[in-house]
Scaffold this active site. Structure first.
Site, PDB file in Angstrom:
ATOM      1  N   THR A  17      -2.658   4.931  -2.799  1.00  0.00           N
ATOM      2  CA  THR A  17      -3.004   4.097  -1.648  1.00  0.00           C
ATOM      3  C   THR A  17      -1.877   4.029  -0.630  1.00  0.00           C
ATOM      4  O   THR A  17      -2.121   3.873   0.568  1.00  0.00           O
ATOM      5  CB  THR A  17      -3.355   2.674  -2.137  1.00  0.00           C
ATOM      6  OG1 THR A  17      -4.551   2.761  -2.896  1.00  0.00           O
ATOM      7  CG2 THR A  17      -3.572   1.701  -1.003  1.00  0.00           C
ATOM      8  N   TYR A  29     -11.411   2.735   0.673  1.00  0.00           N
ATOM      9  CA  TYR A  29     -10.737   3.709   1.553  1.00  0.00           C
ATOM     10  C   TYR A  29     -10.467   4.991   0.760  1.00  0.00           C
ATOM     11  O   TYR A  29     -10.743   5.069  -0.437  1.00  0.00           O
ATOM     12  CB  TYR A  29      -9.410   3.097   2.046  1.00  0.00           C
ATOM     13  CG  TYR A  29      -8.584   2.591   0.896  1.00  0.00           C
ATOM     14  CD1 TYR A  29      -7.738   3.450   0.189  1.00  0.00           C
ATOM     15  CD2 TYR A  29      -8.701   1.280   0.443  1.00  0.00           C
ATOM     16  CE1 TYR A  29      -7.027   3.012  -0.904  1.00  0.00           C
ATOM     17  CE2 TYR A  29      -7.988   0.832  -0.653  1.00  0.00           C
ATOM     18  CZ  TYR A  29      -7.161   1.702  -1.318  1.00  0.00           C
ATOM     19  OH  TYR A  29      -6.469   1.279  -2.421  1.00  0.00           O
ATOM     20  N   THR A  38      -1.290   2.937  -7.497  1.00  0.00           N
ATOM     21  CA  THR A  38      -0.951   1.818  -8.379  1.00  0.00           C
ATOM     22  C   THR A  38      -1.721   1.825  -9.700  1.00  0.00           C
ATOM     23  O   THR A  38      -1.307   1.174 -10.660  1.00  0.00           O
ATOM     24  CB  THR A  38      -1.196   0.466  -7.672  1.00  0.00           C
ATOM     25  OG1 THR A  38      -2.573   0.381  -7.319  1.00  0.00           O
ATOM     26  CG2 THR A  38      -0.313   0.318  -6.448  1.00  0.00           C
ATOM     27  N   ASP A  39      -2.849   2.571  -9.752  1.00  0.00           N
ATOM     28  CA  ASP A  39      -3.704   2.482 -10.950  1.00  0.00           C
ATOM     29  C   ASP A  39      -3.004   2.935 -12.229  1.00  0.00           C
ATOM     30  O   ASP A  39      -3.167   2.321 -13.282  1.00  0.00           O
ATOM     31  CB  ASP A  39      -4.991   3.292 -10.740  1.00  0.00           C
ATOM     32  CG  ASP A  39      -5.940   2.590  -9.782  1.00  0.00           C
ATOM     33  OD1 ASP A  39      -5.620   1.475  -9.338  1.00  0.00           O
ATOM     34  OD2 ASP A  39      -7.005   3.159  -9.475  1.00  0.00           O
ATOM     35  N   LYS A  50      -0.117  -3.391 -14.127  1.00  0.00           N
ATOM     36  CA  LYS A  50      -0.951  -3.855 -13.010  1.00  0.00           C
ATOM     37  C   LYS A  50      -1.888  -4.915 -13.557  1.00  0.00           C
ATOM     38  O   LYS A  50      -2.624  -4.662 -14.514  1.00  0.00           O
ATOM     39  CB  LYS A  50      -1.723  -2.673 -12.409  1.00  0.00           C
ATOM     40  CG  LYS A  50      -2.535  -3.036 -11.187  1.00  0.00           C
ATOM     41  CD  LYS A  50      -3.166  -1.807 -10.536  1.00  0.00           C
ATOM     42  CE  LYS A  50      -3.953  -2.220  -9.310  1.00  0.00           C
ATOM     43  NZ  LYS A  50      -4.553  -1.064  -8.615  1.00  0.00           N
ATOM     44  N   GLU A  78      -2.258  -8.954 -39.718  1.00  0.00           N
ATOM     45  CA  GLU A  78      -3.590  -9.097 -40.339  1.00  0.00           C
ATOM     46  C   GLU A  78      -4.079  -7.782 -40.916  1.00  0.00           C
ATOM     47  O   GLU A  78      -5.205  -7.688 -41.398  1.00  0.00           O
ATOM     48  CB  GLU A  78      -4.597  -9.590 -39.294  1.00  0.00           C
ATOM     49  CG  GLU A  78      -4.521 -11.059 -39.013  1.00  0.00           C
ATOM     50  CD  GLU A  78      -3.919 -11.329 -37.644  1.00  0.00           C
ATOM     51  OE1 GLU A  78      -4.258 -10.615 -36.698  1.00  0.00           O
ATOM     52  OE2 GLU A  78      -3.097 -12.248 -37.553  1.00  0.00           O
TER      53      GLU A  78
HETATM   54  C1  SIN Z   1      -3.806   2.402  -5.453  1.00  0.00           C
HETATM   55  O1  SIN Z   1      -2.930   3.206  -5.200  1.00  0.00           O
HETATM   56  O2  SIN Z   1      -3.606   1.172  -5.248  1.00  0.00           O
HETATM   57  C2  SIN Z   1      -5.133   2.758  -6.032  1.00  0.00           C
HETATM   58  C3  SIN Z   1      -5.431   4.197  -6.034  1.00  0.00           C
HETATM   59  C4  SIN Z   1      -4.492   5.008  -6.859  1.00  0.00           C
HETATM   60  O3  SIN Z   1      -4.034   4.542  -7.898  1.00  0.00           O
HETATM   61  O4  SIN Z   1      -4.203   6.134  -6.453  1.00  0.00           O
END
Ligand code: SIN
Length: 362
Positions: free
Chosen positions: A45, A59, A125-126, A198, A319
């Site tokens: 992103t 997007y 971010t994924d 995340k 457990e």
């Molecule tokens: C992001 O970057 O926030 C989502 C898409 C990705 O991980 O490339």
């Protein structure tokens, strides 16, 4: 010279004497060379583009190339000698072992040069936390490596990418970041690659280290650390991927009510060398899966118990009788991080006792 004039003269001399060293320090700071920072871009992103200034979901990720990212933040030139390289151009949900190996090899190569002082990796971010932890275990250098992303595409109002990139370069050029392992920088917060995850699908304040907390904060050009990682990383890590072209297959099987063994059996049949179970609570496993674990173990598949909870320790022999099953307790690594450690561990050994030790060290 009368007495009053003489006193004034003496006071002036005194302050000039005091100011002299300060002037020397300022001059030294002004002439201090800027750090050489390499930006390795992978997409995400932070390089994304929407169809309107208000679009923050839906997007297209990974559109802008690395030169465009750098050009969008001209202030970078005031804090570092920055140059960029495009390693991949993908949305990070499409991350592969191939890109990880390419990235790790390039990071090691660049950091070995005296001409590179630190590295910033732009990333979606994924799966950012996974790439950061992988690099934390295979980069062989104490120089700063910072992974950065953004939650809003560059085209949106209040895009977070440019400031995140600026702060990531500040961090990568700072003496304080050296020796702390791979760092994740978003939203002014510095987190350790091992601990961070995340935690929110859309919020800017999404990267957290559950139960442990962040390492530090950046304000303007000031880097402040309050904690440091205690688990082995980077130059102290025994994992080396420089000569590898692939990684062992490790799959994740999810734990839930009324579970059955289908997914576990399918992973073994597909050739998994290791399986991470995202268990309930303290890594608990539905009784329906236990015969499948025994069968997998008989075939030499290594089985790690993690938890779907999101924080806390999965204790050995809590457990579940790890000794009898020959399974491994995943400590406080989330399933996706446990998977990475297991992949690297399997390059060295498939002995569950040895792998258990690795889970307590890394
Ligand atoms: C992001 O970057 O926030 C989502 C898409 C990705 O991980 O490339």
């Amino acid at each position: 010279m009368n007495n009053r004039l003489f006193s004034l003269f003496t006071i002036c001399l005194f302050f000039l004497g005091l100011l002299q060293p300060l002037a020397t320090v300022d001059a030294a700071a002004a002439t201090k060379p800027l750090p050489n920072i390499k930006i390795l871009a992978t997409g995400g992103t932070i390089a994304g583009a929407g169809t309107s200034h208000t679009q923050t979901v839906g997007y297209t990720a990974a559109v802008t190339a690395v030169d465009g990212l750098i050009a969008a933040v001209p202030e970078l030139q005031n804090i570092a000698n920055v140059s960029g390289e495009q390693v991949a151009q993908i949305a990070s949900e499409d991350m592969t072992d191939e890109v990880w190996l390419k990235l790790a090899k390039r990071v090691n190569e660049l950091l070995a040069s005296p001409l590179v002082d630190g590295i910033v990796i732009t990333h979606g971010t994924d799966t950012l936390e996974e790439t950061a932890y992988f690099l934390n275990l295979v980069v062989k250098n104490d120089k700063p490596v910072v992974v950065v992303g953004a939650m809003r595409p560059a085209t949106s109002i209040s895009a977070d990418g440019p400031m995140n990139l600026y702060r990531a370069v500040v961090l990568a050029g700072s003496a304080e970041a050296a020796g702390k392992g791979v760092l994740v920088m978003l939203n002014d917060q510095i987190n350790a690659a091992r601990d961070v995850s995340k935690t929110d699908t859309a919020s800017l304040d999404t990267f957290k280290s559950p139960g442990l907390g962040l390492l530090g904060i950046i304000q303007n050009e000031q880097v402040a650390f309050y904690r440091q990682p205690t688990r082995r990383h980077t130059s102290a890590s025994e994992f080396d991927v420089q000569q590898l072209s692939e990684l062992p297959r490790v799959d994740i099987v999810y734990g839930y009510a009324n579970n059955n063994r289908t997914m576990l059996d399918a992973a073994v049949k597909a050739g998994a060398k290791g399986i991470v179970h995202a268990g309930t609570g303290n890594g608990s496993i539905h009784t329906n899966l236990k015969p499948a674990i025994e069968a997998a173990r008989r075939q030499g598949v290594v089985f790690v118990r993690s938890s779907r909870v999101g924080s806390g320790i999965v204790l050995r022999g809590g457990e579940f009788d790890d000794d009898s099953y020959g399974t491994i307790a995943g400590d406080n690594l989330n399933p996706q991080k446990a998977r990475i450690l297991l992949m690297l561990a399997l390059i060295r050994t498939s002995d569950p006792a040895e792998i258990q030790q690795l889970f307590w060290k890394y």
